[in-house]
Design an enzyme around this catalytic site. Sequence first.
Site, short mmCIF file in Angstrom:
data_model
loop_
_atom_site.label_atom_id
_atom_site.label_comp_id
_atom_site.label_asym_id
_atom_site.label_seq_id
_atom_site.Cartn_x
_atom_site.Cartn_y
_atom_site.Cartn_z
N CYS A 172 4.08 -7.39 9.89
CA CYS A 172 3.17 -8.50 9.63
C CYS A 172 3.56 -9.20 8.33
CB CYS A 172 1.71 -8.08 9.53
SG CYS A 172 1.11 -7.29 11.01
N ARG A 216 9.06 -10.33 9.94
CA ARG A 216 8.20 -9.17 9.73
C ARG A 216 7.33 -8.86 10.95
NH1 ARG A 216 7.82 -7.90 4.26
NH2 ARG A 216 5.92 -6.74 4.68
N TRP A 268 2.69 -8.16 13.85
CA TRP A 268 3.39 -7.11 14.59
C TRP A 268 2.28 -6.14 14.99
CZ3 TRP A 268 4.23 -1.78 14.31
CH2 TRP A 268 5.29 -1.30 15.10
N ASN A 288 -2.09 -6.89 6.35
CA ASN A 288 -0.84 -6.20 6.71
C ASN A 288 -1.03 -4.73 6.36
OD1 ASN A 288 1.81 -5.29 7.01
ND2 ASN A 288 2.43 -6.03 5.01
N GLY A 289 -0.93 -3.86 7.37
CA GLY A 289 -1.12 -2.43 7.12
C GLY A 289 -1.94 -1.82 8.23
N GLU A 314 25.17 4.60 13.34
CA GLU A 314 24.81 3.23 12.99
C GLU A 314 25.19 2.26 14.11
OE1 GLU A 314 22.92 1.89 11.13
OE2 GLU A 314 23.56 -0.19 11.01
N LYS A 344 22.41 -0.11 16.19
CA LYS A 344 22.60 -1.57 16.16
C LYS A 344 22.61 -2.12 17.58
CE LYS A 344 22.20 -2.42 13.10
NZ LYS A 344 21.88 -2.03 11.76
N GLU A 377 19.03 -1.72 19.32
CA GLU A 377 17.91 -2.53 18.87
C GLU A 377 18.02 -4.00 19.27
OE1 GLU A 377 19.16 -2.78 14.13
OE2 GLU A 377 17.07 -2.77 14.65
N HIS A 420 29.39 20.15 25.80
CA HIS A 420 28.34 21.18 25.85
C HIS A 420 27.10 20.67 26.59
CE1 HIS A 420 30.69 23.87 23.38
NE2 HIS A 420 30.99 22.83 22.62
N LYS A 476 11.05 -6.23 10.71
CA LYS A 476 12.03 -5.92 9.68
C LYS A 476 11.56 -4.81 8.74
CE LYS A 476 15.78 -6.81 7.30
NZ LYS A 476 17.01 -6.27 7.89
O1 M6R Z 1 13.90 -1.51 4.62
P1 M6R Z 1 14.52 -0.19 5.00
O2 M6R Z 1 15.98 -0.14 4.68
O3 M6R Z 1 13.79 0.98 4.40
O4 M6R Z 1 14.36 -0.10 6.56
C1 M6R Z 1 14.72 1.07 7.25
C2 M6R Z 1 14.83 0.83 8.73
O5 M6R Z 1 13.62 0.37 9.26
C3 M6R Z 1 15.91 -0.21 9.05
O6 M6R Z 1 17.14 0.15 8.50
C4 M6R Z 1 16.08 -0.36 10.58
O7 M6R Z 1 16.56 0.82 11.13
C5 M6R Z 1 17.00 -1.54 10.89
N1 M6R Z 1 16.29 -2.52 11.64
C6 M6R Z 1 18.18 -1.19 11.71
O8 M6R Z 1 19.02 -2.28 11.87
#
Ligand code: M6R
Length: 607
Positions: free
Chosen positions: A2, A27, A76, A100-101, A480, A484, A487, A503, A602
Amino acid sequence: MCGIIGYTGILDAKKVLTEGLQELEYRGYDSAGIAYFMDNTIKTIKQEGKVSCLCESVKETAAEDVTTCGIGHTRWATHGGVSTTNSHPHTFGKVTLIHNGIIENYKSLEEELQQKGMEPVSQTDSEIAAMVINDCYEGNPVKAIKAAVAKLEGAYAFCIMFEDFPGVIYAIRAGSPLVATHTEKGTIIASDMVALLKYSKNYFVLPEHHIARLTVDDITITNMEHQVVEPKMLHVNWDVASARKGGYDYFMLKEIHEQPEALKNTIGPRMVNDLPDFSEDHIPDSLFTDINRVIITACGTAMHAGLVGKNMIESLTRIPVTVDIASEFRYQNPILDKHTLIITISQSGETADTLAALRLAKENGSKTLSIVNVKGSSIARESDYVLYTHAGPEIAVASTKAYTVQLAAMYLFAFRFAYAKGLLSEEDTKKYMRKLENTIQTVEELLSYDEEVKPIGKKLKKTKDLFFIGRGLDYALASEGSIKLKEISYIHSEVYAAGELKHGTISLITDNVPVIALATQANVYAKMISNIREVRSRGAKVILITNADAHVDASLCDYHIMLPEMDDAFTPFGAAIILQYIAYYAAVSRGLNVDQPRNLAKSVTVE
Ligand code: M6R
C-alpha cells in the site's frame, strides 16, 4: 504494501495526489482512492483497479472540484478482497483515513464497536481503525488519535482528516513507513520518498508513535506526551528522472541497465587506495575482530544476495556464516550472543520480517549491521552499523539493481573483514578490490547480451515448469534466477543443487522440460557437466550459462550463453544479468505487466 500520500498546500491537491499515487503504485495496485476537502466537507473517490482507473474516475466525476488538501491510497489487499468498498480512504463519522499496515486485533475491536451499535461497511481492518478513532473523537484530533492508537495492535501508517478541521492532515505510524517534507507550495507526506521527489530532495522520517499535523505552512510533530519534536532532516541526491521510465518499456528494463552506475556508486566511495574502506560508513575494524560468527537474515532476493555473500565471507575469513529467511529466523529461537554479527539485507529497509529479525538480534545483545538501499529507513535507523547501497530508487517489483549492489556490499564487507583480521594481505585485498571494480565493466558489456537472450525468453512463452540447477555459487545464484522468473513470468520453476536432482526430482525431467544450468565454477565444472548430461539424456532442453573459458560440446545444450572473462568468484555479477534478461523476456513474450506482477508489491511491510 500500500502506498499512501497526503498533501495540503496551494496546488491542485487532486493532481498532487494522483501523480503521487502513480509514483507509489509499485507498493500495491489492486485499487486506489483519494479523499479531499471541498469547503467544509470531505469527498471521496475510490476505484477498483490501477491508479490509472482512479485518474479516469477523478476526471469524470470531479473535474470541477477545486481542492488543495487531501489524502490518497493505492492498495495491496490484506483484509478483505479487492473491491471498491474495501479500497481506501475509509470514512466513519467525522474521520476519513488511509492506512498502510495491518491492525491485528481488528476483530475484537469490531466486536466492541458493534456492541455500541456501529457497523463497518467494508471487510477491512482499516475501516475499523477509522471507527475506533471516530469513537475516541470529542473535538480534539490529537487526543482522539492518541487514545485510539493505544487500542490498536499491529503495524500502521495513517493519514487522517477530521471533517471539523479543513485543510489539516494528521499522521501517525508504527512499523509502516512515512516520510514528509515542507515546501513553499505546501506540506506533503507519503510512504516513500519517490512521491516527494518532485517537490523536494529534503525530507524527514516521521518518528514512530509521534503525531504529525500538516497544514499549508508547516508540519508540527508531537510525541505522546504532547511535546514538540524537531525531526532530523535527510537529503537524497536522486532526481525525478531516476524514478521515471525514461524511454524504457518497463522500469525493470531500465533498472537492469542502471546496474553499472549503481555498482560504481556503491563500490567507488569505498575504494580508497585500492583498499576497502568503511570510514565514511563509520564501521570500525573492531567490529570484525569482536565477532566469531555471522548470521545473514533477509527475505526474497535480498536473502539470495546473502547466500552469495556467505560464500565469499566464509572462504576469506573461515568464520561460520549462516543465512536465514527472516520470517523463519524470528521464530526459531536463534542462538545469539555479543560475538555474533547479524547482517540484515534489504532494499527498502522496511520489510517487516527483516526488521523484526533485526530487533530480535538487538534484544539478544548481538551486533547488527544492515545493507540497505533506502536512506533513513527503519532497518537502517535501527541497526548498529549501516552499509548503504547506492542503487537509486528501485521501482519495478522485481529486484535487479538492488541485488547486484547487495552482492557488491557483501563482497566489500568480506574483503574488509578478512583484511582487518589479517587474513588477507594488503596486496591480495587490492587484487580482490580491483576484480570487484572490474565487474562494473563486465556488467556494462553484458547489457548488450539482450539480443542473445531474447530468443530464450520467447522460447519460454508456453512453458509451464522449469528447473534451475547449479553448484556452489551457481546454486546460490540460481535461487535468484528462479524467483525472478516466477514472480514476473508466472512460470513455475524450482532450483536444485545439481547433485541433488537425482535424489528425487529428476523424475520430473521429461521431454522438452527446460533446465537452466549454471556452470561458471571451475572447481565443480566437470560434475556440473555430468549432471547436465543426466537431464539431457532424459529429454531436457538445456539453457547453459558458463564462464568464458568453458569448452562446451554442442550436444550438451540448446542455448549456450558464455559470460565474458571473469574470475569464478565474481561470476554472480555477470550471470545475474543473463538471468534477469531471461525472466524479463519470458514475461514480455507472455504479454505480462513486468513491473506490476499479480499479487505482489514492492515493499512487504506486513508479516
Ligand atoms: O526491500 P527488501 O529488499 O527487504 O525486499 C525483500 C523482498 O521482498 C524482495 O527482494 C522480493 O523478493 C523481490 N520482489 C524479488 O524480486
